[in-house]
Design a protein around this motif. Structure first.
Motif, PDB file in Angstrom:
ATOM      1  N   GLU A 197      -3.844  12.014  50.170  1.00 19.98           N
ATOM      2  CA  GLU A 197      -5.017  11.854  49.319  1.00 19.98           C
ATOM      3  C   GLU A 197      -4.695  11.046  48.049  1.00 19.98           C
ATOM      4  OE1 GLU A 197      -3.540  14.761  50.822  1.00 19.98           O
ATOM      5  OE2 GLU A 197      -4.300  16.102  49.276  1.00 19.98           O
ATOM      6  N   THR A 198      -5.704  10.356  47.550  1.00 20.91           N
ATOM      7  CA  THR A 198      -5.528   9.689  46.256  1.00 20.91           C
ATOM      8  C   THR A 198      -5.491  10.757  45.165  1.00 20.91           C
ATOM      9  OG1 THR A 198      -7.890   9.519  45.890  1.00 20.91           O
ATOM     10  CG2 THR A 198      -6.848   7.655  47.009  1.00 20.91           C
ATOM     11  N   VAL A 199      -5.035  10.356  43.984  1.00 16.67           N
ATOM     12  CA  VAL A 199      -4.969  11.324  42.883  1.00 16.67           C
ATOM     13  C   VAL A 199      -6.367  11.841  42.557  1.00 16.67           C
ATOM     14  CG1 VAL A 199      -4.336  11.659  40.471  1.00 16.67           C
ATOM     15  CG2 VAL A 199      -2.877  10.278  41.934  1.00 16.67           C
ATOM     16  N   SER A 200      -7.375  10.978  42.604  1.00 15.38           N
ATOM     17  CA  SER A 200      -8.725  11.456  42.243  1.00 15.38           C
ATOM     18  C   SER A 200      -9.243  12.471  43.254  1.00 15.38           C
ATOM     19  CB  SER A 200      -9.699  10.291  42.053  1.00 15.38           C
ATOM     20  OG  SER A 200      -9.884   9.633  43.270  1.00 15.38           O
ATOM     21  N   ARG A 225       2.658  10.934  46.959  1.00 11.63           N
ATOM     22  CA  ARG A 225       2.672  10.702  45.512  1.00 11.63           C
ATOM     23  C   ARG A 225       3.594  11.699  44.808  1.00 11.63           C
ATOM     24  NH1 ARG A 225      -1.410   9.202  48.157  1.00 11.63           N
ATOM     25  NH2 ARG A 225      -2.658   7.378  47.608  1.00 11.63           N
ATOM     26  N   TYR A 226       4.269  11.219  43.794  1.00 10.47           N
ATOM     27  CA  TYR A 226       5.287  11.978  43.056  1.00 10.47           C
ATOM     28  C   TYR A 226       4.640  13.195  42.379  1.00 10.47           C
ATOM     29  CZ  TYR A 226       9.005  12.216  39.410  1.00 10.47           C
ATOM     30  OH  TYR A 226      10.022  12.572  38.552  1.00 10.47           O
ATOM     31  N   ALA A 227       5.116  14.382  42.747  1.00  9.78           N
ATOM     32  CA  ALA A 227       4.418  15.617  42.372  1.00  9.78           C
ATOM     33  C   ALA A 227       4.195  15.830  40.869  1.00  9.78           C
ATOM     34  CB  ALA A 227       5.157  16.809  42.971  1.00  9.78           C
ATOM     35  N   PRO A 228       5.202  15.632  40.006  1.00 16.59           N
ATOM     36  CA  PRO A 228       4.943  15.959  38.597  1.00 16.59           C
ATOM     37  C   PRO A 228       3.853  15.105  37.960  1.00 16.59           C
ATOM     38  CG  PRO A 228       7.200  15.137  38.914  1.00 16.59           C
ATOM     39  CD  PRO A 228       6.612  15.299  40.265  1.00 16.59           C
ATOM     40  N   VAL A 229       3.718  13.872  38.418  1.00  9.95           N
ATOM     41  CA  VAL A 229       2.655  13.017  37.886  1.00  9.95           C
ATOM     42  C   VAL A 229       1.291  13.566  38.311  1.00  9.95           C
ATOM     43  CG1 VAL A 229       1.593  10.737  38.175  1.00  9.95           C
ATOM     44  CG2 VAL A 229       4.028  10.916  37.694  1.00  9.95           C
ATOM     45  N   VAL A 230       1.172  13.939  39.580  1.00 12.47           N
ATOM     46  CA  VAL A 230      -0.099  14.493  40.078  1.00 12.47           C
ATOM     47  C   VAL A 230      -0.359  15.851  39.408  1.00 12.47           C
ATOM     48  CG1 VAL A 230      -1.389  15.155  42.135  1.00 12.47           C
ATOM     49  CG2 VAL A 230       0.240  13.268  42.255  1.00 12.47           C
ATOM     50  N   ALA A 231       0.699  16.615  39.189  1.00 13.07           N
ATOM     51  CA  ALA A 231       0.553  17.918  38.529  1.00 13.07           C
ATOM     52  C   ALA A 231      -0.020  17.754  37.121  1.00 13.07           C
ATOM     53  CB  ALA A 231       1.908  18.627  38.467  1.00 13.07           C
ATOM     54  N   ALA A 232       0.415  16.728  36.421  1.00 16.46           N
ATOM     55  CA  ALA A 232      -0.122  16.472  35.078  1.00 16.46           C
ATOM     56  C   ALA A 232      -1.622  16.200  35.162  1.00 16.46           C
ATOM     57  CB  ALA A 232       0.607  15.292  34.434  1.00 16.46           C
ATOM     58  N   ALA A 233      -2.030  15.415  36.157  1.00 18.95           N
ATOM     59  CA  ALA A 233      -3.456  15.089  36.305  1.00 18.95           C
ATOM     60  C   ALA A 233      -4.267  16.337  36.640  1.00 18.95           C
ATOM     61  CB  ALA A 233      -3.625  14.032  37.400  1.00 18.95           C
ATOM     62  N   VAL A 234      -3.715  17.190  37.468  1.00 18.19           N
ATOM     63  CA  VAL A 234      -4.407  18.438  37.827  1.00 18.19           C
ATOM     64  C   VAL A 234      -4.490  19.365  36.608  1.00 18.19           C
ATOM     65  CG1 VAL A 234      -4.200  20.548  39.226  1.00 18.19           C
ATOM     66  CG2 VAL A 234      -3.918  18.307  40.296  1.00 18.19           C
ATOM     67  N   ALA A 235      -3.420  19.431  35.841  1.00 16.34           N
ATOM     68  CA  ALA A 235      -3.428  20.276  34.639  1.00 16.34           C
ATOM     69  C   ALA A 235      -4.496  19.820  33.656  1.00 16.34           C
ATOM     70  CB  ALA A 235      -2.055  20.237  33.975  1.00 16.34           C
ATOM     71  N   GLU A 236      -4.637  18.514  33.512  1.00 22.02           N
ATOM     72  CA  GLU A 236      -5.622  17.958  32.589  1.00 22.02           C
ATOM     73  C   GLU A 236      -7.051  18.275  33.052  1.00 22.02           C
ATOM     74  OE1 GLU A 236      -4.578  16.070  29.892  1.00 22.02           O
ATOM     75  OE2 GLU A 236      -6.570  15.539  29.169  1.00 22.02           O
ATOM     76  N   ALA A 237      -7.264  18.300  34.368  1.00 18.71           N
ATOM     77  CA  ALA A 237      -8.622  18.455  34.909  1.00 18.71           C
ATOM     78  C   ALA A 237      -9.031  19.906  35.111  1.00 18.71           C
ATOM     79  CB  ALA A 237      -8.717  17.714  36.247  1.00 18.71           C
ATOM     80  N   THR A 238      -8.093  20.823  35.141  1.00 15.65           N
ATOM     81  CA  THR A 238      -8.418  22.228  35.366  1.00 15.65           C
ATOM     82  C   THR A 238      -8.210  23.006  34.073  1.00 15.65           C
ATOM     83  OG1 THR A 238      -6.141  22.559  36.136  1.00 15.65           O
ATOM     84  CG2 THR A 238      -7.823  22.178  37.835  1.00 15.65           C
ATOM     85  N   THR A 239      -8.633  24.279  34.101  1.00 14.30           N
ATOM     86  CA  THR A 239      -8.598  25.009  32.833  1.00 14.30           C
ATOM     87  C   THR A 239      -7.457  26.006  32.715  1.00 14.30           C
ATOM     88  OG1 THR A 239     -10.181  26.546  33.775  1.00 14.30           O
ATOM     89  CG2 THR A 239     -11.072  24.785  32.414  1.00 14.30           C
ATOM     90  N   GLY A 240      -7.136  26.695  33.798  1.00 18.94           N
ATOM     91  CA  GLY A 240      -6.118  27.728  33.612  1.00 18.94           C
ATOM     92  C   GLY A 240      -5.340  28.084  34.859  1.00 18.94           C
ATOM     93  N   CYS A 241      -5.663  27.484  35.989  1.00 13.03           N
ATOM     94  CA  CYS A 241      -4.945  27.861  37.208  1.00 13.03           C
ATOM     95  C   CYS A 241      -3.468  27.539  37.045  1.00 13.03           C
ATOM     96  CB  CYS A 241      -5.519  27.142  38.430  1.00 13.03           C
ATOM     97  SG  CYS A 241      -5.394  25.359  38.359  1.00 13.03           S
ATOM     98  N   LYS A 242      -2.642  28.311  37.736  1.00 15.26           N
ATOM     99  CA  LYS A 242      -1.215  27.999  37.725  1.00 15.26           C
ATOM    100  C   LYS A 242      -0.990  26.782  38.622  1.00 15.26           C
ATOM    101  CE  LYS A 242      -0.215  32.866  37.231  1.00 15.26           C
ATOM    102  NZ  LYS A 242      -0.185  34.056  38.100  1.00 15.26           N
ATOM    103  N   ILE A 243       0.035  26.026  38.300  1.00 10.71           N
ATOM    104  CA  ILE A 243       0.301  24.793  39.055  1.00 10.71           C
ATOM    105  C   ILE A 243       1.760  24.802  39.512  1.00 10.71           C
ATOM    106  CG2 ILE A 243       0.380  22.265  38.921  1.00 10.71           C
ATOM    107  CD1 ILE A 243      -1.838  22.545  36.721  1.00 10.71           C
ATOM    108  N   GLY A 244       1.934  24.603  40.790  1.00 11.98           N
ATOM    109  CA  GLY A 244       3.293  24.591  41.339  1.00 11.98           C
ATOM    110  C   GLY A 244       3.690  23.196  41.784  1.00 11.98           C
ATOM    111  N   LEU A 245       4.972  22.913  41.666  1.00  7.70           N
ATOM    112  CA  LEU A 245       5.511  21.637  42.159  1.00  7.70           C
ATOM    113  C   LEU A 245       6.421  21.952  43.333  1.00  7.70           C
ATOM    114  CD1 LEU A 245       4.910  20.987  39.083  1.00  7.70           C
ATOM    115  CD2 LEU A 245       6.731  19.340  39.259  1.00  7.70           C
ATOM    116  N   GLY A 246       6.104  21.341  44.450  1.00 10.03           N
ATOM    117  CA  GLY A 246       7.082  21.539  45.506  1.00 10.03           C
ATOM    118  C   GLY A 246       6.484  21.681  46.884  1.00 10.03           C
TER     119      GLY A 246
END
Lengths: 304, 330
Positions: free
Chosen positions: A11-14, A40-61
């Motif tokens: 999937e694309t980042v969006s 896609r490189y996980a930490p970059v996508v994780a940053a985008a998800v963190a910015e777009a969501t409010t409080g869910c936990k985010i895992g890399l891996g």
């Protein structure tokens, strides 16, 4: 019981951001960002998800120490935690041997792999403690050595579905420490059509089944099915339809979760009864926007 | 008129990089470039993501990611994610990295120019959706392909110094990030342009970004900080570059040996005003923007402001960018 979904395959980042927002609104507690070597490189996508969501936990891996040394993983976590708050976890494991080979990364054999993963996990955990950063370190495990080692970090995630097989963890970790997370992270698909869901997870389930060590194959009575398939993959380097058939659909459903909404709800309750704290619905679910929406509906219906 | 960007590095605190990321648009900067201090501080790509997410207008680039310490697949797939997030605002800056820096982590490259060319070819093939098999001194890819639904266009900039590297930049890059003393910068631009013409390209199609230390002494930063930094840079500058300069070579050698024996602080006193001006831009905001104008006249299309950041650096950045805007008539 926490609900999670893993995103980020082709999937694309969006698209990943859209899925994360839908799932968080439906009450999913955790969004995991996979890090397959062709995606896609996980930490970059994780940053985008963190910015777009409010409080869910985010895992890399899953992150493989063969691709990322401990120092690199701590660098990712430092930026993410200090920028977006204490929402992040990492899942460490050996990674897909064949996919890593394609990018020139050679894994060790046998127990050395397990030792390297454990050593890296402990280094990352130590860094987080020393820097007073709140992040969690999980081990991706199948066998007893990794399960035992997980007691020294924050939790363990198994990548198979069969709760009888998963009992291996609950039996070994009877006296787990406070806050320790036991979770499942199987290949998943959710749709109104049970058969379609089952078929959707066959390929990914084969990959998981083929990663099972010989001792576990023997323990779970799967040697005759998985052994020949493993040898065929070693020769061809690819998973084919014939190899999937060799393992067999019944065996593969012990490694993947292809279900309808009500079946998912029942599975989550069963997993909780077995002592699990978290189920992350792994790929290929995230590759279908429809499946993501259906998983969100299933979560709402299950809680209501 | 040239562009003016802000420079940050991975060894800076999240607080500092966050302030620059969040403020870059409103301060009037045209871009943010992120330098990787190998193995130190933040992860370059994650930092780039946070800068992209905190800004809306500025171009965000890595300047540079050294190719040898990273798996090429990681550079390729991080760039894809960053460009998708940035909607075209991202630029990948790559290079070999400082010779001493990469030797320190046990890496030596026998044919760095060839490997940089191969890296660009591999990245562009991957971003267009092709499967790549390539085994070289630096790469080991076998039927490797990114899972893309469509091709992604990412400009590639080089952070390079030597003549062969500059020629390669002129031939195949979208732009070059230059650093070094002023006489060298002028010659470097000429070499890039000449190589571009030789390759049948329009030299103006190759951007020239100049990133040298900026020391705004009008807002609390000490000139001796600049001298210390310049001493370090002199020590790290290849002889082939020093040979191009109209400076006393014995003075430069004395600085180099003092840095290596006693460190940059001891060598700072040996950095004359002439040497300071050659390697850094140090002074009032008017003086600094005058030097930017000079660099523009020698072919620079973009100037990167900072680091170092000390004293009242936030105010200094604001005032320098205001000075640039006023000269643009803004």
């Amino acid at each position: 019981m926490e609900w999670g979904v893993a995103l980020n395959v082709s999937e694309t980042v969006s698209t990943t951001i859209d899925s994360a927002v839908i799932l968080e609104e439906a009450g999913f507690d955790q969004i995991w960002i996979t890090d397959y070597p062709s995606d896609r490189y996980a930490p970059v996508v994780a940053a985008a998800v963190a910015e777009a969501t409010t409080g869910c936990k985010i895992g890399l891996g899953l992150l493989s120490p063969y691709l990322y040394p401990a120092g690199h993983i701590t660098q990712m976590l430092e930026t993410l935690i200090l920028t977006y708050g204490p929402r992040f976890s990492v899942l460490l494991g050996p990674g897909d041997r064949y996919a890593l080979q394609r990018v020139g990364v050679k894994q060790d054999r046998g127990t050395i792999v397990v030792e390297r993963v454990i050593e890296t996990a402990l280094q990352v955990k130590q860094f987080l403690v020393e820097r007073d950063l709140q992040g969690r370190v999980f081990l991706g495990a199948q066998g007893p050595r990794m399960i035992d080692a997980s007691e020294r970090v924050d939790g363990v995630l198994l990548n198979y579905t069969d709760l009888e097989m998963a009992r291996l963890v609950t039996e070994r970790l009877r006296t787990r420490k406070r806050g320790f997370i036991m979770g499942l992270f199987p290949p998943s698909h959710v749709s109104p059509d049970a058969q379609a869901s089952r078929e959707s997870v066959l390929f990914a389930s084969t990959m998981v089944a083929l990663g099972l060590t010989r001792s576990l194959q023997k323990k779970f009575g799967l040697s005759e099915r998985i052994g020949p398939a493993s040898r065929a993959v070693q020769e061809s380097g690819r998973v084919t339809k014939e190899i999937i058939d060799t393992v067999g659909e019944d065996t593969l459903h012990r490694f993947g979760l292809g279900v309808t909404g009500p079946q998912l709800c029942r599975y989550m309750k069963d997993a909780e009864a077995y002592g699990y704290d978290l189920v992350v619905l792994g790929p290929p679910l995230c590759m279908s926007s429809q499946a993501v929406r259906y998983a969100a509906e299933a979560r709402r219906a299950c809680v209501e | 008129m040239y562009r003016v960007s802000l420079g940050i590095t991975t060894s800076m605190s999240v607080e500092t990089t966050g302030w620059i990321a969040a403020g870059a648009d409103s301060l009037g900067a045209d871009g943010v470039w992120i330098g990787e201090d190998i193995g130190v501080g933040q992860d370059t790509n994650t930092l780039a993501a946070s800068v992209i997410l905190q800004s809306k207008r500025v171009r965000v680039g890595t300047g540079i990611i050294p190719i040898a310490p990273h798996n090429t697949s990681t550079i390729a797939r991080a760039s894809i994610a960053l460009q998708e997030m940035a909607n075209g605002r991202y630029a990948l800056g790559i290079g070999i990295g400082g010779v001493q820096d990469i030797q320190r982590i046990g890496i030596t490259l026998r044919r760095p120019v060839t490997e940089l060319r191969r890296t660009v070819n591999i990245l562009r093939a991957l971003w267009s959706g092709q499967s790549v098999s390539k085994v070289t001194e630096l790469h080991n890819l076998r039927e490797y392909q990114l899972r893309l639904r469509e091709a992604v266009d990412i400009p590639v900039f080089f952070g390079v110094r030597g003549p062969k590297m500059l020629a390669l930049a002129g031939e195949i890059s979208d732009g070059v990030i230059l650093s070094g003393p002023r006489d060298y910068l002028k010659k470097a631009v000429e070499m890039v342009d000449s190589a571009a013409r030789k390759a049948g390209r329009d030299p103006s199609g190759v951007e020239k970004i100049v990133w040298v230390p900026t020391v705004p002494t009008f807002r609390g930063m000490k000139e001796r900080t600049g001298r210390k930094i310049v001493a370090l840079i002199v020590a790290d500058t290849p002889s082939v570059v020093l040979d191009m300069l109209d400076l006393n070579r014995d003075d430069l050698e004395r600085i180099r040996s003092t840095v290596s024996r006693e460190g940059p602080k001891a060598a700072a006193a040996m950095v004359s005003r002439e040497i300071l001006d050659a390697f850094a831009i140090c002074g009032s905001k008017e003086y600094m923007v005058d030097r930017f104008d000079d660099l523009s006249r020698t072919g620079a299309t973009e100037i990167v402001l900072g680091p170092p950041y000390s004293g009242e650096w936030r105010e200094a950045i604001r005032e320098i960018l205001q000075e640039v805007a006023s000269r643009r008539g803004g």
